[in-house]
Scaffold this motif. Sequence first.
Motif, PDB file in Angstrom:
ATOM      1  N   ASN A 100       0.632  -1.167  -0.044  1.00 35.38           N
ATOM      2  CA  ASN A 100      -0.026  -0.058  -0.091  1.00 35.38           C
ATOM      3  C   ASN A 100       0.712   1.025   0.043  1.00 35.38           C
ATOM      4  OD1 ASN A 100      -2.388  -1.503  -0.054  1.00 35.38           O
ATOM      5  ND2 ASN A 100      -2.654  -1.415   1.980  1.00 35.38           N
ATOM      6  N   PHE A 101       2.013   1.327   0.908  1.00 37.84           N
ATOM      7  CA  PHE A 101       2.799   2.410   0.727  1.00 37.84           C
ATOM      8  C   PHE A 101       3.356   2.818  -0.378  1.00 37.84           C
ATOM      9  CE2 PHE A 101       6.617   4.785   1.721  1.00 37.84           C
ATOM     10  CZ  PHE A 101       6.370   5.618   2.912  1.00 37.84           C
ATOM     11  N   ILE A 102       4.031   1.746  -1.204  1.00 34.85           N
ATOM     12  CA  ILE A 102       4.615   1.965  -2.410  1.00 34.85           C
ATOM     13  C   ILE A 102       3.530   2.339  -3.502  1.00 34.85           C
ATOM     14  CG2 ILE A 102       5.657   0.545  -4.447  1.00 34.85           C
ATOM     15  CD1 ILE A 102       7.198  -1.052  -2.003  1.00 34.85           C
ATOM     16  N   ALA A 103       2.516   1.839  -3.465  1.00 36.00           N
ATOM     17  CA  ALA A 103       1.467   2.204  -4.325  1.00 36.00           C
ATOM     18  C   ALA A 103       1.209   3.693  -4.339  1.00 36.00           C
ATOM     19  CB  ALA A 103       0.304   1.392  -4.375  1.00 36.00           C
ATOM     20  N   LYS A 104       0.917   4.172  -3.097  1.00 34.65           N
ATOM     21  CA  LYS A 104       0.610   5.544  -2.826  1.00 34.65           C
ATOM     22  C   LYS A 104       1.856   6.420  -3.110  1.00 34.65           C
ATOM     23  CE  LYS A 104      -3.704   4.852  -1.956  1.00 34.65           C
ATOM     24  NZ  LYS A 104      -4.871   5.238  -3.180  1.00 34.65           N
ATOM     25  N   TYR A 105       2.907   5.968  -2.562  1.00 35.35           N
ATOM     26  CA  TYR A 105       4.097   6.933  -2.511  1.00 35.35           C
ATOM     27  C   TYR A 105       4.608   7.016  -3.964  1.00 35.35           C
ATOM     28  CZ  TYR A 105       8.675   8.699  -1.087  1.00 35.35           C
ATOM     29  OH  TYR A 105      10.022   9.254  -1.314  1.00 35.35           O
ATOM     30  N   THR A 109       3.033   6.935  -6.601  1.00 33.94           N
ATOM     31  CA  THR A 109       2.079   7.745  -7.602  1.00 33.94           C
ATOM     32  C   THR A 109       2.024   9.207  -7.267  1.00 33.94           C
ATOM     33  OG1 THR A 109       0.207   7.358  -6.137  1.00 33.94           O
ATOM     34  CG2 THR A 109       0.341   5.855  -7.892  1.00 33.94           C
ATOM     35  N   SER A 110       2.582   9.598  -6.050  1.00 30.72           N
ATOM     36  CA  SER A 110       2.588  11.131  -5.704  1.00 30.72           C
ATOM     37  C   SER A 110       3.996  11.568  -5.515  1.00 30.72           C
ATOM     38  CB  SER A 110       1.957  11.265  -4.131  1.00 30.72           C
ATOM     39  OG  SER A 110       2.893  10.542  -3.383  1.00 30.72           O
ATOM     40  N   SER A 111       4.840  10.855  -5.883  1.00 27.63           N
ATOM     41  CA  SER A 111       6.440  11.194  -5.991  1.00 27.63           C
ATOM     42  C   SER A 111       7.087  10.724  -7.259  1.00 27.63           C
ATOM     43  CB  SER A 111       7.122  11.100  -4.707  1.00 27.63           C
ATOM     44  OG  SER A 111       7.395   9.728  -4.609  1.00 27.63           O
ATOM     45  N   ASN A 112       8.208  11.125  -7.660  1.00 29.77           N
ATOM     46  CA  ASN A 112       8.981  10.442  -8.451  1.00 29.77           C
ATOM     47  C   ASN A 112      10.194   9.519  -7.770  1.00 29.77           C
ATOM     48  OD1 ASN A 112       8.049  11.749 -10.801  1.00 29.77           O
ATOM     49  ND2 ASN A 112       9.442  13.590 -10.447  1.00 29.77           N
ATOM     50  N   ASP A 113      10.194   9.256  -6.691  1.00 25.84           N
ATOM     51  CA  ASP A 113      11.065   8.676  -5.786  1.00 25.84           C
ATOM     52  C   ASP A 113      10.655   7.104  -5.933  1.00 25.84           C
ATOM     53  OD1 ASP A 113      13.001   7.892  -4.251  1.00 25.84           O
ATOM     54  OD2 ASP A 113      12.249   8.489  -2.663  1.00 25.84           O
ATOM     55  N   LEU A 114      11.273   6.204  -6.274  1.00 23.17           N
ATOM     56  CA  LEU A 114      11.182   4.805  -6.385  1.00 23.17           C
ATOM     57  C   LEU A 114      11.819   4.204  -4.941  1.00 23.17           C
ATOM     58  CD1 LEU A 114      11.446   3.726 -10.092  1.00 23.17           C
ATOM     59  CD2 LEU A 114       9.455   4.424  -8.929  1.00 23.17           C
ATOM     60  N   VAL A 115      11.078   3.094  -4.343  1.00 25.13           N
ATOM     61  CA  VAL A 115      11.681   2.688  -2.918  1.00 25.13           C
ATOM     62  C   VAL A 115      11.253   1.062  -3.163  1.00 25.13           C
ATOM     63  CG1 VAL A 115      11.650   4.418  -1.461  1.00 25.13           C
ATOM     64  CG2 VAL A 115       9.565   3.085  -1.812  1.00 25.13           C
ATOM     65  N   SER A 116      11.910   0.239  -2.859  1.00 22.71           N
ATOM     66  CA  SER A 116      11.767  -1.106  -3.010  1.00 22.71           C
ATOM     67  C   SER A 116      10.738  -1.634  -1.827  1.00 22.71           C
ATOM     68  CB  SER A 116      13.033  -2.007  -2.853  1.00 22.71           C
ATOM     69  OG  SER A 116      13.768  -1.962  -1.488  1.00 22.71           O
ATOM     70  N   TYR A 117      10.338  -2.777  -2.091  1.00 23.50           N
ATOM     71  CA  TYR A 117       9.284  -3.380  -1.141  1.00 23.50           C
ATOM     72  C   TYR A 117      10.340  -3.740   0.237  1.00 23.50           C
ATOM     73  CZ  TYR A 117       6.708  -6.902   1.428  1.00 23.50           C
ATOM     74  OH  TYR A 117       5.852  -7.805   2.212  1.00 23.50           O
ATOM     75  N   LYS A 127      11.437  -2.330   6.048  1.00 24.03           N
ATOM     76  CA  LYS A 127      12.346  -1.968   7.182  1.00 24.03           C
ATOM     77  C   LYS A 127      11.775  -0.876   7.836  1.00 24.03           C
ATOM     78  CE  LYS A 127      16.247  -4.509   5.384  1.00 24.03           C
ATOM     79  NZ  LYS A 127      17.481  -4.437   4.873  1.00 24.03           N
ATOM     80  N   TRP A 128      11.450   0.132   7.092  1.00 18.27           N
ATOM     81  CA  TRP A 128      10.856   1.510   7.778  1.00 18.27           C
ATOM     82  C   TRP A 128       9.687   1.105   8.523  1.00 18.27           C
ATOM     83  CZ3 TRP A 128      10.307   5.021   2.517  1.00 18.27           C
ATOM     84  CH2 TRP A 128      11.569   4.920   1.998  1.00 18.27           C
ATOM     85  N   LEU A 129       8.661   0.473   8.021  1.00 17.00           N
ATOM     86  CA  LEU A 129       7.530   0.066   8.789  1.00 17.00           C
ATOM     87  C   LEU A 129       7.629  -0.996   9.980  1.00 17.00           C
ATOM     88  CD1 LEU A 129       5.073   0.068   5.801  1.00 17.00           C
ATOM     89  CD2 LEU A 129       5.083   1.752   7.390  1.00 17.00           C
ATOM     90  N   ARG A 130       8.826  -1.595   9.861  1.00 12.42           N
ATOM     91  CA  ARG A 130       9.129  -2.410  11.247  1.00 12.42           C
ATOM     92  C   ARG A 130      10.202  -1.849  12.204  1.00 12.42           C
ATOM     93  NH1 ARG A 130       9.131  -8.692   9.496  1.00 12.42           N
ATOM     94  NH2 ARG A 130       7.052  -8.658   8.413  1.00 12.42           N
ATOM     95  N   GLY A 131      10.565  -0.666  11.569  1.00  8.48           N
ATOM     96  CA  GLY A 131      11.498   0.196  12.887  1.00  8.48           C
ATOM     97  C   GLY A 131      13.037  -0.458  12.598  1.00  8.48           C
TER      98      GLY A 131
END
Length: 102
Positions: free
Chosen positions: A47-52, A54-62, A67-71
């Motif tokens: 969900n995070f990747i799908a929304k992020y 579409t709203s930015s030019n930044d690509l992040v991996s699953y 790792k961000w969401l788990r701290g």
Amino acid sequence: KYKNGNIKNLCTKCFLKEIMLSIRQDYAVLLAQAFKKKYNLEPTPENFIAKYTTSSNDLVSYETVRKWLRGINTPNFVRMCAIAIWLEMDVNKFLDEHRDFM
């Protein structure tokens, strides 16, 4: 086995690791709450990747988002600022709470 201050240095390193882990985990909670508040979706990597993306030019991996969401890790400063703006996060409170450790 430990000479002159090595025990103290070892304890300091352990203490700093614990502080950094706490900061990362607190950021993960803040990130998940902000995402859920903005989109009313569960803060999963998908969900995070799908929304992020579409709203930015930044690509992040699953794996990065997981790792961000788990701290386990946090975004770099530039990305953290972009995410804060995107999710309308109030990071001032977060930073104030951790001011002594940064």
